[in-house]
Motif scaffolding. Structure first.
Motif: not given
Ligand SMILES: Cc1cc2nc3c(=O)[nH]c(=O)nc-3n(C[C@H](O)[C@H](O)[C@H](O)COP(=O)(O)OP(=O)(O)OC[C@H]3O[C@@H](n4cnc5c(N)ncnc54)[C@H](O)[C@@H]3O)c2cc1C
Length: 490
Positions: A73-75, A433-435, A471-473
């Motif tokens: 699920g990551g973030r 982890s806030l881009i 998350t939607g993006a």
């Molecule tokens: C504090 C905070 C609050 C937020 N609040 C909101 C909100 O309320 N609503 C909203 O829509 N968005 C919010 N966001 C943004 C949102 O969480 C992210 O934009 C979104 O979840 C990113 O999804 P992703 O799949 O791109 O990355 P991620 O969810 O970060 O997934 C990347 C995955 O890659 C894995 N990974 C990394 N390196 C490796 C490696 N070397 N080998 C294998 N796996 C690896 C990580 O463990 C992770 O599971 C928030 C972000 C933060 C930081």
């Protein structure tokens, strides 16, 4: 193909759709079943990687997902952090998320993911208003800038109120032309910071008031500086006039569902990816769950990790990808929780939220604090939470102090009932982890995506860092890259 633990592989594969067929046809020593169709390794089981994997698998790819954490699920996950359980990063989603809701509908959980609207969860009359020193007001969610409501902010000068309608035309245009879930649609607006935009549109006095009372607050939780952040990163949300919703049963509804249907290999950390070989294929070098070094060379690799890891993980990035990777960094959101002994719990929910221009210097240092009574039914202890404002983060970082020590005098002043003897645990919830999306970032992102779309490749990039900061993006990015790959390969 390198050696691989077949037991683990079977376990992961049986989680997927059509598990019975797949499990019986797995080739010993292979990550993939002995079925026709190209092979894809997706790195990262966040929403972007899972969405890409789902769509690729539907199109006939044999997929394998590597995730370094023991959870998926990551973030977008909920976890036990010390005595607290809940979302560690994202909490809600924008109603604008077409792709995410469509995916949820396909999986039969759309209602759950669409959840409860912000206004139904947080009643404006509950007192979670913002205080700017002139009065308390309800600034709206992160995701809207309503002119009528903005005019009601206490302390705004007549000049500012009169000028606010000047913003409407731009908001309408952005709302009509920019998809906040695919920010590459906003390159035309990636030419100045959000701070500069309001100063230019409204003039010095009115621009500063709007930044201080509204925009700074939108940026505060993200650690974004309005004068560095690309205007379109924020205006794409503000112009959309859409609600923020909280998925029923928690933010992890969609990623849990995808995890139950897809072959995610947790505890698998990718170390690096080599440049394309003469067949255009990249080799992924990783540590398996036993920390053994392994490698695999699939037809396609999708790199869906946090953008800040791109540069160190992928060898041989193209110049455009390299430029993006160098510009991709994360900001800090410093937050601390003091967990209380039950007998010192606040009797009711108490909270305060302030602008960073608040005339009281103590209030100006937090954008939000709260005291929670604790909910035994959810196994949630009572706590007091403090979020340090973006402007004071550098001062804390330079202080060499632990966040709880730095913030203690401020929370003590805001919530005098808190005593050190009442505290049973401290959870440092500071996130880095806030881009950040500086001016020019969206254009770099779009360049990378244009290059990626041109022709069949062995490596594709997906995730928030090539889509937008939510998350939607990230979900839309995973689905869109899957469409590119299918178009190139099938
Ligand atoms: C504090 C905070 C609050 C937020 N609040 C909101 C909100 O309320 N609503 C909203 O829509 N968005 C919010 N966001 C943004 C949102 O969480 C992210 O934009 C979104 O979840 C990113 O999804 P992703 O799949 O791109 O990355 P991620 O969810 O970060 O997934 C990347 C995955 O890659 C894995 N990974 C990394 N390196 C490796 C490696 N070397 N080998 C294998 N796996 C690896 C990580 O463990 C992770 O599971 C928030 C972000 C933060 C930081």
């Amino acid at each position: 193909m390198t050696e691989y633990k077949v037991d683990q592989q079977r376990r992961n594969l049986v989680k997927g759709l059509g598990a019975a067929t797949l499990a019986s046809s797995v080739m010993p020593g292979s990550l993939f079943a002995s079925e026709p169709g190209p092979t894809a390794v997706i790195i990262g089981a966040g929403i972007a990687g899972l969405s890409a994997a789902w769509d690729l698998r539907k199109a006939g790819f044999q997929v394998s997902i590597f995730e370094k954490e023991k959870f998926t699920g990551g973030r977008m996950v909920e976890l036990q952090t010390g005595p607290l359980y809940g979302p560690t990063h994202a909490e809600g989603v924008f109603n604008e998320n077409r792709e995410m809701f469509a995916l949820a509908a396909e999986l039969g959980i759309e209602k759950q993911v669409r959840g409860e609207a912000y206004d139904q969860v947080w009643n404006p009359d509950d007192g979670i208003g913002l205080d700017n020193g002139h009065g308390i007001y309800y600034p709206g969610g992160m995701s809207d800038f309503d002119i009528e409501n903005t005019m009601k902010i206490p302390g705004l000068s007549r000049e500012t109120i009169n000028k606010l309608p000047l913003l409407q035309a731009d908001m309408d245009e952005i709302n009509a032309t920019v998809d906040p879930c695919l920010l590459e649609t906003g390159t035309a607006y990636d030419n100045e910071s959000v701070g500069e935009y309001y100063m230019r549109m409204l003039g010095k006095v009115a621009g500063k008031e709007i930044i201080d009372y509204k925009i700074e607050q939108n940026c505060a939780g993200w650690g974004w500086d309005p004068f560095e952040t690309s205007k379109i990163a924020l205006l794409s949300w503000l112009a959309s006039k859409k609600q923020f919703v909280y998925p029923r049963g928690g933010i992890g509804a969609l990623t849990h569902k995808l995890d139950s249907l897809l072959p995610v290999q947790n505890n698998t950390t990718v170390r690096y990816i080599t440049p394309a070989d003469s067949n255009g294929r990249h080799t992924v070098h990783y540590l398996n769950e036993n920390l053994e070094r392994r490698s695999v060379t699939p037809d396609v690799v999708v790199c869906a990790v946090e953008g800040k890891y791109l540069d160190s993980m992928v060898q041989g990035l193209t110049p455009k990808q390299q430029a993006l990777a160098k510009n991709c960094f994360f900001t800090k959101q410093p937050v601390v929780y003091w967990v209380l002994d039950d007998k010192y719990a606040s009797e009711e929910f108490a909270t305060g939220a302030y602008t960073s221009s608040h005339p009281d210097p103590i209030k100006a240092q937090t954008y939000h604090w709260m005291a929670m009574p604790g909910y035994p039914q959810f196994n949630q202890p009572p706590y007091v939470r403090y979020s340090l404002t973006r402007r004071y983060t550098p001062e804390w970082q330079n202080s060499d102090m632990a966040i709880e020590d730095y913030c203690w005098p401020m929370i003590k002043s805001l919530y005098p009932r808190l005593e050190k003897s009442h505290i049973v645990d401290i959870v440092d919830y500071t996130s880095d982890s806030l881009i950040h999306m500086p001016v020019g970032y969206v254009n770099q992102m779009a360049e990378v995506l244009r290059e990626q779309r041109k022709q069949r490749k062995g490596l594709y990039l997906a995730g928030e860092y090539v889509a937008g900061a939510h998350t939607g993006a990230a979900c839309a990015s995973g689905r869109s890259v899957a469409r590119d790959i299918v178009g190139h390969w099938i």
